[in-house]
Enzyme design. Structure first.
Site, mmCIF file in Angstrom:
data_model
loop_
_atom_site.group_PDB
_atom_site.id
_atom_site.type_symbol
_atom_site.label_atom_id
_atom_site.label_comp_id
_atom_site.label_asym_id
_atom_site.label_seq_id
_atom_site.Cartn_x
_atom_site.Cartn_y
_atom_site.Cartn_z
ATOM 1 N N ASP A 58 0.589 -1.248 -0.048
ATOM 2 C CA ASP A 58 0.116 -0.021 0.110
ATOM 3 C C ASP A 58 0.770 1.250 -0.077
ATOM 4 O O ASP A 58 0.634 2.063 -0.615
ATOM 5 C CB ASP A 58 -0.899 -0.177 1.186
ATOM 6 C CG ASP A 58 -1.666 -1.135 1.509
ATOM 7 O OD1 ASP A 58 -1.602 -2.323 0.619
ATOM 8 O OD2 ASP A 58 -2.553 -1.262 2.508
ATOM 9 N N GLU A 77 2.729 -9.776 11.455
ATOM 10 C CA GLU A 77 2.455 -9.347 10.030
ATOM 11 C C GLU A 77 3.681 -8.995 9.291
ATOM 12 O O GLU A 77 3.778 -9.368 8.082
ATOM 13 C CB GLU A 77 1.592 -8.121 9.915
ATOM 14 C CG GLU A 77 0.934 -7.797 8.698
ATOM 15 C CD GLU A 77 -0.050 -6.476 8.870
ATOM 16 O OE1 GLU A 77 -0.143 -5.828 9.902
ATOM 17 O OE2 GLU A 77 -0.486 -6.000 7.797
HETATM 18 C C1 DGY Z 1 -5.705 -2.025 4.308
HETATM 19 O O1 DGY Z 1 -6.743 -1.976 4.790
HETATM 20 O O2 DGY Z 1 -4.584 -1.864 5.079
HETATM 21 C C2 DGY Z 1 -5.321 -3.207 3.223
HETATM 22 O O3 DGY Z 1 -3.987 -3.181 2.863
HETATM 23 C C3 DGY Z 1 -5.942 -2.555 2.054
HETATM 24 O O4 DGY Z 1 -6.350 -3.607 1.375
#
Ligand code: DGY
Length: 425
Positions: A166, A396
């Site tokens: 992201d 994560e």
């Molecule tokens: C989040 O909401 O962090 C996700 O990566 C979007 O898919």
């Protein structure tokens, strides 16, 4: 009584994150089914429960749109612990979904599940693979039609969330073009679950939601979105995964598909390999994405530059250059491969995709190195990943400079990566 092993613990996480045939990435932070998370998880299940592995992909395919897209989130049941939920996306599918997609690891997972089913003799496996192969084929057609209408042999992302990475520094320049104004009120929930210093910044979210507002106003029509998009990157990570997944679907089609389907997949595969090969930058020793709005190469160093290895057979010069470059990124790290190298001005060891190590990325990079006969480096990365998880838990992501576990914990795809990578010995 014997202490449960790490493998038992990994399987227990998958069981705990099961919501009825699909697996949430982790409780509360990500309470729905995510596209590429589920495909990695399915490859983990394939090691010990092939029926459950099929279920994971079958539940994901429930979210497939009529035009073939498999969305990045399927909102099977409501939850108020995540933003943006279905009301913000405003899509029209029968099961509520988001309106964008994610890397098509689906085809890679399907091949592994099918092969595991052949070994263990699961009843009905052939029909299940056949149905999922059709879903995969429709998904890949969508990719080529909707996301490479200009025939570059490279598929584009129209939103950073599609990449799965992201807030990667790879998107910084392109995101500057995206306004921070939004029609939707931003009510972030992620920073209530995870410390804000490990997540994207508020300004990133403003731009992410601006893009969601814009594409919702396009009625989620791929052609209108393509024309309107201020963010359009022909991405080598996405194209590398798509090319590899196409090879995997083609492999399955050889026994389960028609002549036309085989020919179509073989054509798609060649187009993608040709497109990817053109993105090699010898002086950088990696592949680079292309910003289709500015026309410029995306030179920011990120893990994406190594992902094409899972699809391409490199020549000897490329192979030694890319191996040396990956070794340089790992050097002096407690755990590699960082998603951004330490010498980059954008490096932040704890902030999501701006430096931290992700087990699934290491899984892809080591698969790519193995495919390119760099087994020693592949093994080194696999062992580092396993050690990091044993040291810090099924987090994560991990700080490359300290090995500290970050982000959400009891993470499904980290558990799947552990089972797969530890199984390689
Ligand atoms: C989040 O909401 O962090 C996700 O990566 C979007 O898919």
């Amino acid at each position: 009584m014997n202490k449960p092993s790490m493998e038992d613990a990994a399987r227990a996480i998958l069981a705990r994150n099961d919501r009825g045939g699909y697996t949430v990435p982790t409780d509360r932070l990500y309470p729905f089914q995510w596209n590429w998370d589920s495909a990695f998880v399915a490859m983990g299940f394939a090691l010990f429960d092939v029926d459950r592995a099929y279920r994971e992909l079958e539940r994901l395919a429930e979210g497939q749109w009529d035009d073939g897209m498999i969305p990045h989130i399927v909102f099977h049941v409501p939850s108020d612990t995540y933003f943006p939920g279905p009301d913000v996306w405003g899509t029209k599918h029968r099961v509520p979904t988001s309106g964008i997609t994610q890397p098509p690891v689906f085809g890679m997972a399907l091949r592994q599940i099918h092969e595991a089913a052949l070994k263990s003799g699961v009843p009905g496996a052939e029909d299940r693979t056949r149905r999922l192969l059709q879903a995969g084929l429709r998904f890949h057609r969508w990719w080529l039609q909707a996301r490479d209408p200009e025939g570059l042999g490279l598929v584009s992302i129209l939103h950073p969330w599609e990449s799965g990475s992201d807030n990667s520094p790879a998107w910084d320049k392109a995101l500057e073009r995206v306004p921070t104004t939004t029609k939707t009120e931003i009510r972030r929930k992620d920073t209530g679950h995870v410390d804000a210093s490990m997540r994207p910044r508020d300004e990133d979210y403003q731009r992410f939601i601006h893009l969601v507002d814009l594409y919702r106003d396009c009625g989620w029509d791929p052609r209108r979105q393509w024309t309107a998009a201020p963010f359009k990157i022909a991405d080598v990570q996405m194209t590398g995964i798509l090319a590899r997944a196409t090879a995997d679907l083609l492999h399955l089609a050889k026994s389960l598909g028609s002549e036309d389907e085989k020919a179509e997949l073989a054509r798609m595969h060649q187009v993608l390999l040709d497109g990817l090969s053109r993105r090699w930058r010898p002086e950088l020793s990696r592949f680079v994405s292309l910003d289709l709005v500015s026309g410029k190469d995306v030179e920011a160093p990120t893990q994406a530059g190594f992902i094409p290895l899972i699809a391409l057979q490199l020549d000897a010069d490329q192979r030694s250059a890319v191996s040396a470059e990956i070794a340089r990124w790992i050097d002096a790290m407690v755990v590699g491969v960082p998603t951004t190298p330490t010498w980059s001005p954008s490096f932040e060891p704890k902030r999501y995709w701006r430096g931290p190590v992700w087990a699934i990325i290491n899984w892809l990079i080591s698969d790519g190195l193995r495919l390119n006969q760099a087994e020693d480096l592949a093994r080194q990365i696999e062992r580092m990943t396993v050690r990091a998880i044993e040291g810090a838990g099924f987090c994560e992501y991990f700080d490359p400079t300290t090995g500290e576990g970050l982000g959400g914990d009891t993470f499904s795809w980290t558990a799947a990566a552990y089972l797969v990578l530890n199984g390689r010995g």
